[in-house]
Design an enzyme around this catalytic site. Structure first.
Site, PDB file in Angstrom:
ATOM      1  CE1 TYR A   1      -3.146   2.959   0.486  1.00  0.00           C
ATOM      2  CE2 TYR A   1      -3.285   2.480   2.827  1.00  0.00           C
ATOM      3  CZ  TYR A   1      -3.656   3.236   1.744  1.00  0.00           C
ATOM      4  OH  TYR A   1      -4.540   4.285   1.903  1.00  0.00           O
ATOM      5  CB  CYS A   2       1.030   4.278   0.220  1.00  0.00           C
ATOM      6  SG  CYS A   2       1.661   5.976   0.182  1.00  0.00           S
ATOM      7  CG  LEU A   3       5.973   5.859   0.201  1.00  0.00           C
ATOM      8  CD1 LEU A   3       6.813   6.570   1.237  1.00  0.00           C
ATOM      9  CD2 LEU A   3       6.517   6.116  -1.186  1.00  0.00           C
TER      10      LEU A   3
ATOM     11  N   GLY B   1       3.835  -0.361  -1.452  1.00  0.00           N
ATOM     12  CA  GLY B   1       3.729  -0.974  -2.759  1.00  0.00           C
ATOM     13  C   GLY B   1       4.957  -0.728  -3.618  1.00  0.00           C
TER      14      GLY B   1
ATOM     15  CG  MET C   1      -3.965  -2.254  -2.472  1.00  0.00           C
ATOM     16  SD  MET C   1      -4.917  -2.749  -1.018  1.00  0.00           S
ATOM     17  CE  MET C   1      -3.772  -2.400   0.313  1.00  0.00           C
TER      18      MET C   1
END
Length: 603
Positions: free
Chosen positions: A333-335, A337, A361
């Site tokens: 998720y975010c960083l 990812g 995501m």
């Protein structure tokens, strides 16, 4: 298989206040004088604190570049004069339409909530609103790109014009805002007294840096972040949580969730009805989640490689011991990812096939189009932040949040200020609000590497990002991918997240959901209002640009995208089996304590 101790002291050299600076050669053969460089850095760090971490000179240079090009563009000048004439005429006709029978010539932008109150349609408020919107439209035209004008200068000039206009908006002024006037009359001025008290409280909180206590009913570990589980591994960088099964049988392949270290992981484990982790466990998955530490100045030397090797790869090693001989569904998720994509590409290069699938995501692998966030990123800005982080040892989340807030000032700053300080409206406690207030820090070395290698130089998608001395390629990833973007994301714009399709060559399912960076991800089944689009791209299929892809999509589906994702994960799993034990004590991974662990409470 090597084992990492349950507790391990950071060995990376600190980059905080005690870090030794490299000696700088001085012309003429004189002795190096590193203290001069130290003085420079401390001065710049102090300036960064006063300026909210923003290098303002770059914006003034953009103004000069824009002004010079406009002066050399008589066609644009004529266009602006004609626009001003048309707007003035429209405003005069609007002023003469006392009854308000005709449609307004200017309309707020779709994302602007400031003029939604019906009172703005009545005189004289309508005229003030229309005058502001006319001025906004004129500046939009004035700051459009020009031949010879650097695109970055045009974007910065438009950004600064918008910031100035937002500050002067009539919605911010008590006697110009019909909603405030009506509300003040109804409450006999009590809203202004309550708003003044809230303003004083917020100023005191900002100066003291003492956060508000957690609202009743939102205790971490009891009311939110309360999915049952055990911490099965801990080092100085993260804790690994294994969640207790809630079904008789589970999918054979476990899930590893890699959150961003800019946030605490429990955004994916909020209250039970909003918890993605609880939902996955209830669907019959064995779920592991990384809970990153909140780094201090002593951990300033943590690097991107630490987060990959001693974070993601260490977690995979532990999961391999607890659930042996099984691949892993990795979720970032975010960083988180971004670092997962780096880890996945490195694993392929090294012949490591432990990933059954990769889910990203609101995560970017290409940073050429990250929206207005790039306005804050250039060599001067990065060096400025590096001096600030060198002095502190880390970058605080409030220092990052200011940049994110200015991207949407009309909603995140001014509309909230009007509600809180003029209308006296209290913020309603909610699990997402508690998480947003739970601040984290970014280690100096890691954040510097992220800004330079990814944001500034965009090495990952360009095939120039090296891990352990060798360049990695995103196109080498063969595990099926599930990529999620959200329409209103101002941190990871959906068109940027979509480009994962361009730089990878795996089977890829892409979801475009409604909502923002957080609200579009935390969308539990049963929530009212959300919609999403889902499309599949086979390996080797030609790339379709994002806007063309959107035009080809059917009507969006109503509801949460979570069930579609859970079905996708199940299809890419091999079988169902009895759930594994929590931890693997015989292999050196005994349960260390109940979830959510210790690191989540670090402030």
């Amino acid at each position: 298989m090597s084992r990492t101790p349950a507790r391990q002291k950071t060995v990376a050299p600190p980059l905080g206040r005690q870090a030794a600076l490299p000696a700088t050669p001085v012309p003429g053969g004189c002795a190096p004088e590193p203290s001069h460089r130290t003085l420079d850095r401390r001065m710049r760090a102090a300036q960064a604190r006063l300026g909210a971490g923003i290098w303002t000179q770059s914006f003034w240079e953009a103004w000069l570049d824009w002004g010079a090009q406009v002066c050399l563009s008589p066609g644009r000048q004529i266009e602006l004069v004609e626009q001003a004439r048309r707007s003035s005429l429209a405003l005069m006709m609007q002023a003469l339409d006392v009854g308000g029978t005709g449609p307004p010539p200017f309309a707020p932008k779709g994302y602007d909530p400031r003029f939604s109150d019906p009172g703005w349609q009545k005189p004289p408020f309508r005229f003030w609103q229309q005058g502001f919107l006319a001025l906004q439209e004129w500046w939009d035209l004035a700051t459009k790109p020009l031949p010879g004008l650097h695109p970055h200068s045009a974007d910065r000039a438009r950004f600064m014009a918008r910031q100035s206009l937002d500050l002067m908006s009539p919605s911010n002024v008590l006697w110009f805002n019909p909603e405030i006037i009506a509300h003040t009359q109804r409450r006999l001025g009590r809203n202004l007294a309550e708003g003044a008290a809230d303003l004083a409280h917020d100023i005191a909180k900002t100066l003291s840096q003492i956060p508000d206590p957690v609202p009743e009913g939102y205790a971490i570990g009891t009311d939110i972040a309360c999915t049952p589980g055990q911490v099965v591994f801990r080092n100085d960088l993260f804790e690994l949580i294994q969640y207790a099964p809630q079904t008789d049988k589970v999918q054979a392949e476990p899930i590893l969730i890699v959150p961003a270290w800019i946030m605490k992981y429990y955004v994916l484990d909020l209250s039970p009805q909003n918890s993605m982790i609880r939902y996955l466990v209830q669907q019959g998955f064995t779920v592991f989640a990384i809970s990153w530490c909140n780094p201090t100045a002593e951990q300033a030397g943590l690097s991107l490689e630490d987060y990959r090797k001693r974070g993601v790869m260490a977690a995979l090693e532990v999961i391999g011991a607890i659930v042996p001989q099984r691949q892993v569904h990795a979720v970032g998720y975010c960083l988180g990812g971004t670092i997962l994509a780096i880890a996945a590409a490195t694993m392929v290069r090294d012949g490591d096939q432990r990933l059954a699938s990769v889910t990203l995501m609101a995560a970017q692998v290409d940073f050429a189009e990250v929206g207005e966030l790039l306005l804050f990123i250039d060599e001067n800005q990065v060096a400025f932040l590096e001096d600030l982080m060198w002095d502190q040892g880390y970058l605080q989340r409030p220092q990052m949040a200011r940049a994110f807030s200015t991207i949407q000032t009309e909603d995140l700053i001014y509309s909230r200020a009007v509600r809180r300080y003029y209308l006296g409206t209290q913020d309603v406690p909610e699990d997402m609000g508690v998480w947003l207030a739970d601040l984290t820090r970014m280690p100096a070395r890691m954040h510097s590497e992220y800004l330079r290698a990814l944001l500034l130089e965009n090495r990952l998608s360009a095939g120039r990002f090296a891990v352990e001395g060798g360049v990695i390629s995103l196109q080498a990833i063969t595990a099926p991918m599930f990529v999620v973007a959200t329409e209103a994301d101002h941190i990871a714009p959906w068109t940027s997240v979509y480009k994962t399709r361009l730089f990878t060559d795996a089977d890829l399912s892409f979801v475009l959901g409604s909502g923002g960076h957080n609200s579009g991800i935390v969308v539990p089944p049963g929530a009212e209002g959300p919609v999403f689009r889902l499309a599949y791209q086979a390996r080797g299929a030609p790339y379709i640009p994002p806007q063309d892809w959107l035009a080809q999509q059917p009507v969006a589906r109503a509801g949460s995208w979570w069930p579609a994702w859970a079905d996708w994960l199940a299809r890419h799993s091999s079988a169902r089996m009895p759930p594994p034990e929590l931890g693997a004590a015989a292999l050196g991974y005994p349960p260390l304590g109940a979830a959510p662990g210790e690191y989540i409470h670090q402030s």
